[in-house]
Design an enzyme around this catalytic site. Structure first.
Site, PDB file in Angstrom:
ATOM      1  N   TRP A  40      -6.612   3.008   8.970  1.00 20.14           N
ATOM      2  CA  TRP A  40      -5.417   2.165   9.015  1.00 20.14           C
ATOM      3  C   TRP A  40      -5.310   1.389  10.323  1.00 20.14           C
ATOM      4  CZ3 TRP A  40      -3.747   0.501   4.749  1.00 20.14           C
ATOM      5  CH2 TRP A  40      -3.757   1.316   3.614  1.00 20.14           C
ATOM      6  N   LYS A  70       5.147   6.748   1.192  1.00 20.02           N
ATOM      7  CA  LYS A  70       4.558   8.016   1.592  1.00 20.02           C
ATOM      8  C   LYS A  70       5.662   9.068   1.713  1.00 20.02           C
ATOM      9  CE  LYS A  70       0.915   5.549   1.769  1.00 20.02           C
ATOM     10  NZ  LYS A  70       0.274   4.893   2.884  1.00 20.02           N
ATOM     11  N   ASP A 129       2.484   2.309  13.845  1.00 27.24           N
ATOM     12  CA  ASP A 129       2.522   2.407  12.383  1.00 27.24           C
ATOM     13  C   ASP A 129       2.784   3.869  12.053  1.00 27.24           C
ATOM     14  OD1 ASP A 129       2.047   2.644   9.689  1.00 27.24           O
ATOM     15  OD2 ASP A 129       0.048   1.754   9.716  1.00 27.24           O
TER      16      ASP A 129
HETATM   17  C1  PLP Z   1      -0.364   3.528   3.157  1.00 22.35           C
HETATM   18  C2  PLP Z   1      -0.446   3.068   4.548  1.00 22.35           C
HETATM   19  C3  PLP Z   1      -0.379   1.694   4.885  1.00 22.35           C
HETATM   20  C4  PLP Z   1      -0.314   0.606   3.847  1.00 22.35           C
HETATM   21  O1  PLP Z   1       0.866   0.621   3.144  1.00 22.35           O
HETATM   22  P1  PLP Z   1       1.200  -0.524   2.051  1.00 22.35           P
HETATM   23  O2  PLP Z   1       2.619  -0.261   1.782  1.00 22.35           O
HETATM   24  O3  PLP Z   1       0.279  -0.296   0.908  1.00 22.35           O
HETATM   25  O4  PLP Z   1       0.965  -1.838   2.700  1.00 22.35           O
HETATM   26  C5  PLP Z   1      -0.418   1.358   6.220  1.00 22.35           C
HETATM   27  N1  PLP Z   1      -0.517   2.292   7.177  1.00 22.35           N
HETATM   28  C6  PLP Z   1      -0.579   3.601   6.902  1.00 22.35           C
HETATM   29  C7  PLP Z   1      -0.687   4.587   8.013  1.00 22.35           C
HETATM   30  C8  PLP Z   1      -0.551   4.035   5.579  1.00 22.35           C
HETATM   31  O5  PLP Z   1      -0.612   5.348   5.291  1.00 22.35           O
END
Ligand code: PLP
Length: 361
Positions: free
Chosen positions: A103, A197, A173
């Protein structure tokens, strides 16, 4: 539904059962209005009060200081890979990134379109089993910000602390560990987290941004990518994903009623510890991550032989333990233990793992 199914998927993921049941109860008639929240104007007083309450709840849950905006956006976490550099740098400015896995790499690739990217740690690494100590990060002279991924959902690595970068704006993030532990918001410039998530349906993202960092977007920035537009309109530039916002609001309330993020953290520690103990006590299951950087949210492990992966995933699904397949880029098994996963789910997985090892070990 005739049997209990525990969903270990990494995202979209399991939400707390009580949240799903409440959404079901309220689906056709939201708070006596006679219409569904899905069908309601985002400019109605009812929706505005829901939006305001969700922000209040989140501010309390995470002790968000007043000099931060809380923004509710669409486009998922990926939108932030571009939105962060567009809002915090100039085209010839530099931003520093820490590489810890899939990521952070995705964020780097997007940022490279909008500014100069300096990789401050993890440069050239092919596989990720540890997090480089912040003392060893090679920061550039005057980066617009320093970026890290607080939980690498695919690799199963998690920062267990806030890295110290002095006065530089720290950007994180937090998509896959948001609301699973207290965070020190004041030590960050921007925190963002996609919903699917840990707190809601996909396509939705919360951004917590320090107010002085807002209002400096690059001139070409589309309105929908400018934090200031969201700050000025209370996140109502256009029609937001109202249903996702509502689901997030229900989850915030649920977390509050459970005892807040401190309670979520206790749960996460207890559940992940149990699972790591089984892995460490066996010669059959292995987790490659340095212990102090292991994720509480995404527990990855391998079996002695890759050919057993599919058997494990299939047999587990037959036992009601679904979505355990590791991400396609790393293989193996991944059990995601977000806030919605009850202890019974982890216990059932552990029983299954013991039995699987007896039969195949
Ligand atoms: C799932 C995830 C993303 C991407 O999320 P989307 O909503 O599909 O854009 C980005 N960063 C992390 C750490 C993730 O687990």
């Amino acid at each position: 539904m005739s049997r209990t199914v525990y969903n270990f998927g990494a995202g979209p993921a399991m939400l707390p059962r009580a949240v799903m049941e409440r959404a079901q109860e309220e689906l056709l008639d939201w708070h006596g209005t006679g219409i569904s929240i899905i069908e309601m104007s985002h400019r109605s007083p009812e929706f505005e009060s829901l939006a305001a309450e969700s922000e209040r709840d989140l501010r309390v849950l995470l002790s968000i200081p007043d000099d931060y905006y809380v923004l509710f956006l669409q486009g998922g976490a990926t939108s932030q890979f571009a939105m962060v550099p567009l809002n915090l740098t100039t085209a010839d400015g530099t931003a520093d990134y820490v590489r810890t896995g899939h990521w952070s790499d995705k964020a780097i690739r997007d940022a490279q379109r909008h500014c100069r990217v300096h990789v401050a740690a993890g440069k050239g690494l092919q596989s990720f089993t540890t997090i480089p100590d912040p003392q060893t990060w090679e920061l550039s002279d005057a980066p617009a910000y320093v970026y890290y991924t607080s939980n690498e959902t695919i690799g199963g690595l998690e920062f267990q602390y806030t890295p110290d970068v002095g006065e530089l704006p720290l950007v994180s993030d937090m998509t896959s560990n948001f609301l699973s532990r207290p965070i020190d918001v004041a030590r960050h410039g921007v925190i963002y987290a996609g919903a699917q998530k840990n707190y809601g349906p996909s396509g939705f993202v919360v951004v917590i941004v320090r107010k002085d960092l807002v209002g400096h977007a690059q001139p070409s920035t589309p309105r929908l990518y400018d934090y200031k537009e969201f700050a000025d309109s209370k996140s109502l530039i256009n029609t937001p994903p109202t249903f996702s916002w509502y689901m997030a609001a229900l989850t915030f309330e649920w977390i509050r009623d459970q005892g807040g993020v401190a309670a979520m953290e206790r749960n996460a520690i207890r559940r992940s510890d149990k699972l790591y103990r089984i892995i460490d006590d066996s010669d059959f299951y292995r987790n490659p991550i340095e212990r102090r950087h292991r994720s509480r949210m995404n527990v990855v492990f391998t079996l002695p032989d890759k050919s057993l992966d599919d058997v494990f995933v299939k047999e587990a699904a037959a036992a009601g333990l679904v979505a355990l397949k590791g991400h396609r880029v790393v293989g193996g098994i991944r059990a995601s233990l977000y806030n919605g996963m009850p202890d019974e789910g982890v216990d059932a997985l552990i029983d299954f793992m013991r039995d699987f090892e007896r039969r195949h070990g």
